[in-house]
Design a protein around this motif. Structure first.
Motif, mmCIF file in Angstrom:
data_model
loop_
_atom_site.group_PDB
_atom_site.id
_atom_site.type_symbol
_atom_site.label_atom_id
_atom_site.label_comp_id
_atom_site.label_asym_id
_atom_site.label_seq_id
_atom_site.Cartn_x
_atom_site.Cartn_y
_atom_site.Cartn_z
ATOM 1 N N ALA A 1 24.161 13.180 5.815
ATOM 2 C CA ALA A 1 25.575 13.501 5.627
ATOM 3 C C ALA A 1 26.439 12.252 5.509
ATOM 4 C CB ALA A 1 26.068 14.363 6.791
ATOM 5 N N ASN A 2 25.956 11.122 6.046
ATOM 6 C CA ASN A 2 26.720 9.870 6.022
ATOM 7 C C ASN A 2 26.119 8.826 5.086
ATOM 8 O OD1 ASN A 2 28.887 10.119 8.333
ATOM 9 N ND2 ASN A 2 27.018 11.039 9.125
ATOM 10 N N SER A 3 25.198 9.274 4.196
ATOM 11 C CA SER A 3 24.583 8.395 3.183
ATOM 12 C C SER A 3 23.887 7.196 3.820
ATOM 13 C CB SER A 3 25.646 7.916 2.170
ATOM 14 O OG SER A 3 26.265 9.014 1.541
ATOM 15 N N LEU A 4 23.152 7.447 4.912
ATOM 16 C CA LEU A 4 22.466 6.365 5.623
ATOM 17 C C LEU A 4 20.965 6.616 5.749
ATOM 18 C CD1 LEU A 4 25.042 5.661 8.469
ATOM 19 C CD2 LEU A 4 24.441 4.106 6.617
ATOM 20 N N VAL A 5 20.424 7.500 4.930
ATOM 21 C CA VAL A 5 18.999 7.823 5.023
ATOM 22 C C VAL A 5 18.130 6.587 4.852
ATOM 23 C CG1 VAL A 5 17.113 9.083 3.915
ATOM 24 C CG2 VAL A 5 19.303 10.219 4.319
ATOM 25 N N ASN A 6 18.531 5.684 3.985
ATOM 26 C CA ASN A 6 17.738 4.476 3.723
ATOM 27 C C ASN A 6 18.072 3.326 4.667
ATOM 28 O OD1 ASN A 6 16.426 5.694 1.518
ATOM 29 N ND2 ASN A 6 18.136 5.187 0.156
ATOM 30 N N ARG A 7 19.032 3.527 5.564
ATOM 31 C CA ARG A 7 19.436 2.460 6.476
ATOM 32 C C ARG A 7 18.953 2.684 7.901
ATOM 33 N NH1 ARG A 7 23.954 -0.124 6.577
ATOM 34 N NH2 ARG A 7 22.930 -0.961 8.435
ATOM 35 N N VAL A 8 18.775 3.936 8.283
ATOM 36 C CA VAL A 8 18.413 4.264 9.665
ATOM 37 C C VAL A 8 17.106 5.045 9.675
ATOM 38 C CG1 VAL A 8 19.099 5.445 11.778
ATOM 39 C CG2 VAL A 8 20.835 4.328 10.369
ATOM 40 N N THR A 9 16.144 4.560 10.441
ATOM 41 C CA THR A 9 14.856 5.243 10.614
ATOM 42 C C THR A 9 14.935 6.135 11.846
ATOM 43 O OG1 THR A 9 13.664 3.376 9.631
ATOM 44 C CG2 THR A 9 12.387 4.935 10.964
ATOM 45 N N VAL A 10 14.615 7.415 11.683
ATOM 46 C CA VAL A 10 14.671 8.371 12.797
ATOM 47 C C VAL A 10 13.252 8.748 13.195
ATOM 48 C CG1 VAL A 10 15.567 10.581 13.603
ATOM 49 C CG2 VAL A 10 16.866 9.257 11.905
ATOM 50 N N VAL A 11 12.934 8.614 14.488
ATOM 51 C CA VAL A 11 11.578 8.896 14.965
ATOM 52 C C VAL A 11 11.630 9.801 16.192
ATOM 53 C CG1 VAL A 11 10.647 6.725 14.093
ATOM 54 C CG2 VAL A 11 11.514 6.833 16.429
ATOM 55 N N ARG A 12 10.582 10.622 16.360
ATOM 56 C CA ARG A 12 10.406 11.414 17.576
ATOM 57 C C ARG A 12 9.422 10.666 18.460
ATOM 58 N NH1 ARG A 12 7.324 17.021 18.513
ATOM 59 N NH2 ARG A 12 8.479 17.825 20.311
ATOM 60 N N ASP A 13 9.852 10.367 19.677
ATOM 61 C CA ASP A 13 9.031 9.530 20.551
ATOM 62 C C ASP A 13 9.303 9.904 22.000
ATOM 63 O OD1 ASP A 13 7.282 7.543 21.322
ATOM 64 O OD2 ASP A 13 8.497 5.868 20.593
ATOM 65 N N ASP A 14 8.307 9.758 22.842
ATOM 66 C CA ASP A 14 8.459 9.949 24.278
ATOM 67 C C ASP A 14 8.969 8.638 24.855
ATOM 68 O OD1 ASP A 14 8.355 10.859 26.878
ATOM 69 O OD2 ASP A 14 6.193 10.552 27.084
ATOM 70 N N ALA A 15 10.274 8.581 25.136
ATOM 71 C CA ALA A 15 10.949 7.323 25.463
ATOM 72 C C ALA A 15 10.728 6.354 24.290
ATOM 73 C CB ALA A 15 10.465 6.778 26.792
ATOM 74 N N LEU A 16 10.098 5.193 24.540
ATOM 75 C CA LEU A 16 9.832 4.238 23.460
ATOM 76 C C LEU A 16 8.336 3.928 23.373
ATOM 77 C CD1 LEU A 16 12.815 1.753 24.010
ATOM 78 C CD2 LEU A 16 12.543 3.389 22.136
ATOM 79 N N ASP B 1 18.745 3.131 18.850
ATOM 80 C CA ASP B 1 19.560 4.130 19.534
ATOM 81 C C ASP B 1 18.580 5.023 20.284
ATOM 82 O OD1 ASP B 1 21.252 6.120 20.349
ATOM 83 O OD2 ASP B 1 21.942 6.706 18.353
ATOM 84 N N LEU B 2 18.406 4.765 21.579
ATOM 85 C CA LEU B 2 17.414 5.455 22.405
ATOM 86 C C LEU B 2 18.004 6.745 22.962
ATOM 87 C CD1 LEU B 2 14.789 5.692 24.038
ATOM 88 C CD2 LEU B 2 15.738 4.049 25.669
ATOM 89 N N GLY B 3 17.280 7.859 22.798
ATOM 90 C CA GLY B 3 17.842 9.153 23.166
ATOM 91 C C GLY B 3 19.007 9.467 22.258
ATOM 92 N N CYS B 4 18.775 9.376 20.948
ATOM 93 C CA CYS B 4 19.849 9.320 19.956
ATOM 94 C C CYS B 4 20.634 10.612 19.799
ATOM 95 C CB CYS B 4 19.284 8.900 18.602
ATOM 96 S SG CYS B 4 18.130 10.096 17.851
ATOM 97 N N VAL C 1 10.266 -2.827 26.296
ATOM 98 C CA VAL C 1 10.396 -3.056 24.852
ATOM 99 C C VAL C 1 11.403 -4.159 24.533
ATOM 100 C CG1 VAL C 1 11.135 -1.955 22.687
ATOM 101 C CG2 VAL C 1 9.645 -0.720 24.275
ATOM 102 N N LEU C 2 12.341 -4.387 25.419
ATOM 103 C CA LEU C 2 13.389 -5.376 25.152
ATOM 104 C C LEU C 2 12.828 -6.798 25.148
ATOM 105 C CD1 LEU C 2 16.436 -4.951 24.668
ATOM 106 C CD2 LEU C 2 16.800 -5.636 27.041
ATOM 107 N N GLN C 3 13.231 -7.569 24.171
ATOM 108 C CA GLN C 3 12.844 -8.986 24.122
ATOM 109 C C GLN C 3 13.546 -9.762 25.236
ATOM 110 O OE1 GLN C 3 13.858 -10.584 20.306
ATOM 111 N NE2 GLN C 3 12.351 -9.363 19.173
ATOM 112 N N ARG C 4 12.981 -10.897 25.570
ATOM 113 C CA ARG C 4 13.670 -11.813 26.485
ATOM 114 C C ARG C 4 14.999 -12.217 25.850
ATOM 115 N NH1 ARG C 4 12.089 -15.210 30.691
ATOM 116 N NH2 ARG C 4 13.389 -17.053 30.965
ATOM 117 N N GLY C 5 16.081 -11.995 26.548
ATOM 118 C CA GLY C 5 17.399 -12.290 26.005
ATOM 119 C C GLY C 5 18.002 -11.151 25.194
#
Length: 378
Positions: A280-295, A240-243, A333-337
């Motif tokens: 708040a949605n019990s997803l701490v272990n499912r979604v990794t949140v990062v601070r990044d300049d674009a990707l 999720d870019l620019g989340c 960053v996107l893979q071919r396809g």
């Protein structure tokens, strides 16, 4: 440093263009209004908030003699630009960057602030100054008059007993705030982030003041949510870019539990909001949140699926540059396809740029205001 010049500062790695500048008249006015305060401040007593690209921080060091400056900038590109500009003018040793909180503001006596765009962001910043700074702190907050409103005075007035408005100069103005209002409750617990339950989507959104749309869900994101089930069914990972607050990441992780999901944003407020939303949605272990300049931290050709609701402004300027930067990095960053799913205001006409920077792009949805496209990596 008598040879310091604002003209030497650059915006890089943020978007650069002939009509975009690294310093403006409000930076100069803030520093002029704070000159006596800076001269009297001791080491570590000056804090700079929301410096765009380093003009306030480096100006306070070079022209005001401040040392041990503590700095907080919400956007990572601004933080990186400050570091590059400081290295260029030999002032790297004069400051350090910190998150918004006690370490940043403890015992601060002078705070220089570029006024944020949103009142919520200003409220959270003012609350933090009131909670952590010295009782005799003075805040010199400035901006371009066209972006300032009387409501900013009201926000600061909730947190400070004294407020003075400066005369205008070069279409800029300064608000001088002092005498923080004591509040035993807020010295312990912050009012931020704020949370809202969205029963129609079955999720809770948490938001800090500076994040886009607050704890609500903007209509572009709502439209893109309608297409989750069509997004690359065989993908094992997604970004999720620019989340922002992380709404798309939450919804996708819930809908497709087999996915490894990353939520990325350059805004410190957005990252903190997304982490709070995951909790708040019990997803701490499912979604990794990062601070990044674009990707920038993501390897080439490493992503199978990217979702993007790009901003159409840079600070207070409406400018396509930030969207184009995100498209270009997504294409790298996107893979071919792989697939990039983007929602955008139809009048912006992003399809040719997406085709050029990412790959073949076709429309999959359109309503009265927005277009949703899918671009395939090549």
């Amino acid at each position: 440093m008598s040879d310091f010049s604002f003209d030497r500062l650059r915006r890089y790695p943020d978007v650069e263009a002939d009509n975009l500048f690294a310093a403006d008249a409000s930076d100069r006015l803030i520093l002029d209004e704070a000159a006596d305060l800076l001269a009297d401040a001791g080491v570590g007593e000056v804090v700079v908030l929301e410096d765009h690209y380093g003009a306030l921080t480096l100006g306070a060091a070079a022209l005001g003699g401040a040392r041990g400056i503590r700095v907080h900038q919400d956007v990572l590109s601004g933080e990186l630009a400050l570091a590059l500009n400081a290295a260029d003018v030999g002032l790297t040793h004069t400051y350090r960057s910190l998150g918004l909180g006690n370490e940043l503001l403890a015992n601060a006596r002078v705070v220089l602030l570029q006024l944020p765009r949103s009142l919520a962001a200003l409220d959270e910043v003012a609350e933090a100054i009131r909670r952590f700074a010295a009782p005799d702190v003075v805040v010199i907050a400035g901006g371009r008059i066209k972006h300032m409103t009387p409501a900013m005075n009201e926000v600061l007035g909730r947190h400070f007993g004294l407020l003075r408005v400066s005369p205008a100069r070069q279409k800029s103005r300064v608000l001088r705030a002092a005498a923080p209002i004591p509040s035993p409750t807020q010295s312990v617990v912050s009012a931020w982030p704020k949370s809202v339950d969205h029963a129609d989507l079955g999720l809770t959104v948490s938001a800090h003041g500076a994040v886009f749309a607050g704890a609500g869900i903007d209509i572009g994101t709502r439209f893109l949510l309608e297409f989750l089930d069509r997004m690359k069914p065989d993908a094992g990972s997604a970004i999720d870019l620019g989340c922002g607050t992380g709404v798309l990441a939450v919804a996708l992780a819930r809908r497709r539990p087999e996915l490894s999901v990353t939520a990325s944003d350059q805004s410190a407020a957005a990252v903190a909001s997304a982490r709070a939303t995951m909790a708040a949605n019990s997803l701490v272990n499912r979604v990794t949140v990062v601070r990044d300049d674009a990707l920038q931290s993501q390897p080439d050709a490493s992503a199978e699926l990217i979702m993007l609701n790009p901003p159409f402004h840079i600070g207070s300027s409406v400018h396509a540059g930030i969207a184009l930067k995100l498209f270009e990095d997504a294409g790298r960053v996107l893979q071919r396809g792989g697939e990039l799913w983007t929602v955008w205001n139809t009048h912006l006409g992003y399809r040719p740029a997406l085709t050029r920077l990412v790959g073949p792009t076709h429309q999959v949805g359109r309503n009265a205001k927005f277009t949703v496209t899918v671009s395939t990596g090549r």
